[in-house]
Each structure stands twice: as C-alpha cells, then as structure tokens.
Scaffold this active site. Structure first.
Site, short mmCIF file in Angstrom:
data_model
loop_
_atom_site.label_atom_id
_atom_site.label_comp_id
_atom_site.label_asym_id
_atom_site.label_seq_id
_atom_site.Cartn_x
_atom_site.Cartn_y
_atom_site.Cartn_z
N ASP A 130 0.85 -1.18 0.05
CA ASP A 130 0.14 0.17 -0.13
C ASP A 130 0.86 1.23 0.02
O ASP A 130 2.24 1.13 0.07
CB ASP A 130 -0.76 0.05 1.09
CG ASP A 130 -2.21 0.36 1.03
OD1 ASP A 130 -2.47 1.22 -0.14
OD2 ASP A 130 -3.17 -0.14 1.42
N ASP A 188 -10.59 2.87 -3.46
CA ASP A 188 -11.16 1.83 -2.97
C ASP A 188 -12.41 1.62 -3.39
O ASP A 188 -13.16 2.67 -3.39
CB ASP A 188 -11.20 1.50 -1.44
CG ASP A 188 -9.93 1.32 -0.82
OD1 ASP A 188 -8.84 1.39 -1.58
OD2 ASP A 188 -9.85 1.33 0.27
#
Length: 385
Positions: A130, A188
């Site tokens: 990430d 997301d």
C-alpha cells in the site's frame, strides 16, 4: 509483453480479508477461508490466493523482524502458509511503503530487504503493498516501490507484487518497471453500483476509470480496478460506507463480475466464503466468464460503442475469438440491435456465437439483438470457422 519470471501470465484470482473482516482477521479465519475455497469449487475454478490485508502485524522483534499479532496468529505465518500450500492454495500478505500502514500499524519503509526476506522465509506467495502515509510524489513512489520490488526478486522466491497506489500517480506508466505484477488504478471500490461520489467510488465510477489504460495491461502486469463486491450484499465494512448497508442487486453483481472479466482484471473476492449464497457462488465460478478473464492473449477490453445508455466492450481472445459485452448503463429497459461490422468494429467472419448468461449458442449473424434490464449486461463469445 512478457511475464516477469512466469508470474501472473493471467490475472491473479483469490480472496482478500479486508472489506469483510478488517482487524478481526485471524489464523483460524484464514484457514477456514482456504477450506471453504476448496470445498465450494472456487479453487477448481481457478482461485488460489488467500490474501491477508492490513492489521495483521504485531510490530517488530528485537532484531527488527516483522512479527504477526501473537493472539490472532499464535502459530506464526509459516504454519499458516504450510496449511494453505498443502491444500493447493497460496498465501498473500500486506505491507506499506511507509513507516505506518493505512491502519496505523508497522509498515516496511527502510526495512524492505529484511521484510522481503521474512516474507520469503514464511512461504508468502503474494504481497499487497500500500501507499498510505507516503509522499504524493511520483519519483518517490517509484523509488519506494522499486526498492521493495528489487528486494522481493532478491529473495529468489516467486512472490506476486501487487502495487496499491490507488491510481493517483498513474502507476500504469511505471509500476511494471518497479517490478509490479498488478497495480491499483482507482480509489477503493464500494459495494454500490453508482455512488455519484468521487470519495466513495461505485462500480460504474471505477469501471469508467479503466477506459483509457487498456494498452498497459498484459501478461505479467495488470490494471487492477480493486476487489469484487460479489457476495458482500451490504455486509462489508469499509466497502459498505455511503450505501446504507444495502449493497447491489443480483443483476448489478452479475454485470460487475462480467465487466471485471472483460477488463482482464484480477479476480479477488472479499466476502465471507463460508456464507456465500448459491447465486453468488454460481456467478463467481462461471467458467465461461473466468475463461474470458484468464484468456492467454491477455488483452483488456475496449469500448467500441456507447450511445443512449448502451455501452459495448470488445475483448480480443486467443485463437481469433472475440468477446462482446453489451451493458445497459441506464435505469430503464433497453432493447435494440447492433451491427457486427458498423457498431462493433469487427470485420471478421464468425461461425458460432455463445450467449454466456443465456447459456446457449446462437447464429453468428451480422446483427446482434439485445434486450436488457437496467444495469444488466450480456456477454457473447464469437468463434471463427
């Protein structure tokens, strides 16, 4: 495009812990997910990765080695990997290119070589990396991602490298050079068809962001529009934000899965595999759609027609075949017909046309008739003589 070291010659398929379990993830749950994947036919359909997302770590030990949370992972990660490997599955894990992850626990910045070696020693097969708490600068992002990519390669273990920068720094331009096998292209995804909110992106918003980057996908490196919402039914955690816990309709989930297959996207489920409905499982195990996603030619679909709420995608397949997806983006019933040559930009001669959701073969004529409910799609596979 050649696949790096034979990894990800087709888009990876598996399961991720985040949206349903988040910080409740544990050794027990992961083993149960692996067992469910074998029992429900998903492994046989091609799914193989069990991926642990954020909030698994317990920090570092006296030698600065990453250690899992001792309460939730009492046997350690090596034992978990061994358990999954014995069932023909693979284990994925998560870290971040900063000192802290998105969830605020220990990341891998300045420990790339040590953490990569640790992951390899545990038998890890996949790393989701990430970019929370890191500078929004493309040169820094590339350097940090390449450092971990080089570290993974140096271990000698084939570990799929999933770059999760969310598309803000256009990773499709540089992620492959950093060693990535797939790269997130958007924020997301949420468990909603269309959110009309750029902070809570729905399926249609994410799908639209894939429009102009098809050229960057291919064997060894894939555009990643985020995980599949199929099976969540509004019961996810972060994925359900902004939709009042409703989720999508069966028609919308079917279109979502079909579109991701047309996009040659990674197929990563994040619902509870122990409680999938028969309808969700039938969709996720649809062999014809999976075959489109996993086609060895590795092409991402492109839009060839878009008018009055109807959008048509074309995906070239190996063996001179072609997949066509007709999507009704509108909120009303749509019917009509499309010309294979004029509207679908195809001059090929096809002997057979297979209607996937209808599960029947139809005559491969020059005109393609459709009748679609709101947010529905149909997928056709054309085969040459």
């Amino acid at each position: 495009m050649l696949a790096k070291e034979g990894l990800c010659t087709t888009p990876p398929m598996g399961w991720n812990s985040w949206n349903f379990f988040e910080g409740r993830i544990s050794d027990t749950i992961l083993r149960q997910m692996g067992d469910a994947m074998v029992a429900n036919g998903m492994k046989a359909a091609g799914y193989e990765y069990i991926i642990i997302d954020d909030l698994w770590t317990g920090g570092r030990d006296a030698q600065n080695n990453l250690v899992p949370d001792a309460v939730r992972f009492p046997h350690g990660m090596k034992a978990l990997a061994d358990y999954l490997h014995a069932r023909g599955l693979k284990l994925g894990i998560y870290s971040d290119a900063a000192m802290l992850t998105c969830g605020g626990v220990t990341g891998s910045y300045n420990f790339e070589e040590q953490d990569a070696a640790t992951f390899a020693s545990w038998g890890i097969d996949y790393l989701k990396y990430d970019y929370c708490n890191a500078p929004q600068d493309v040169s820094i992002a590339f350097a940090r991602y390449k450092k971990m990519g080089d570290a993974l390669k140096a271990t000698g273990r084939p570990i799929v490298y999933a770059i999760c920068e969310w598309g803000q720094l256009k990773p499709w331009l540089w992620a492959r050079a950093a060693g990535g096998n797939l790269w997130r292209t958007t924020w997301d995804l949420r468990d909603v068809w269309q959110s009309h909110n750029d902070k809570l992106t729905g399926i249609l918003e994410v799908f639209d962001q894939e429009e102009h980057i098809a050229q960057y996908a291919g064997p060894g490196g894939w555009n990643d529009p985020d995980m599949l919402m199929v099976g969540l039914n509004g019961k996810g955690s972060s994925s359900s934000a902004g939709n009042n816990g409703v989720g999508c309709t069966p028609t919308e989930y079917a279109a979502h899965f079909a579109l991701w297959c047309m996009l040659a996207a990674p197929l990563v489920v994040n619902s509870d595999l122990r409680q999938l409905s028969a309808q969700s499982l039938q969709l996720l195990n649809n062999k014809d759609l999976i075959a489109i996603d996993q086609d060895t030619l590795g092409r991402q679909a492109v839009t060839v027609f878009k008018q009055n709420g109807i959008q048509v995608l074309k995906k070239e397949l190996a063996g001179g075949r072609m997949a066509i997806c007709v999507l009704n983006r509108s909120d009303s019933l749509q019917s009509g017909q499309l010309s294979l040559g004029r509207d679908l930009a195809s001059s090929g001669t096809f002997a057979r046309c297979h209607l996937i959701f209808g599960q029947k073969n139809i005559t491969a004529g020059r005109m393609l008739a459709y009748k679609l409910a709101p947010h529905a799609c149909e997928v056709y596979v054309f085969t040459q003589p």
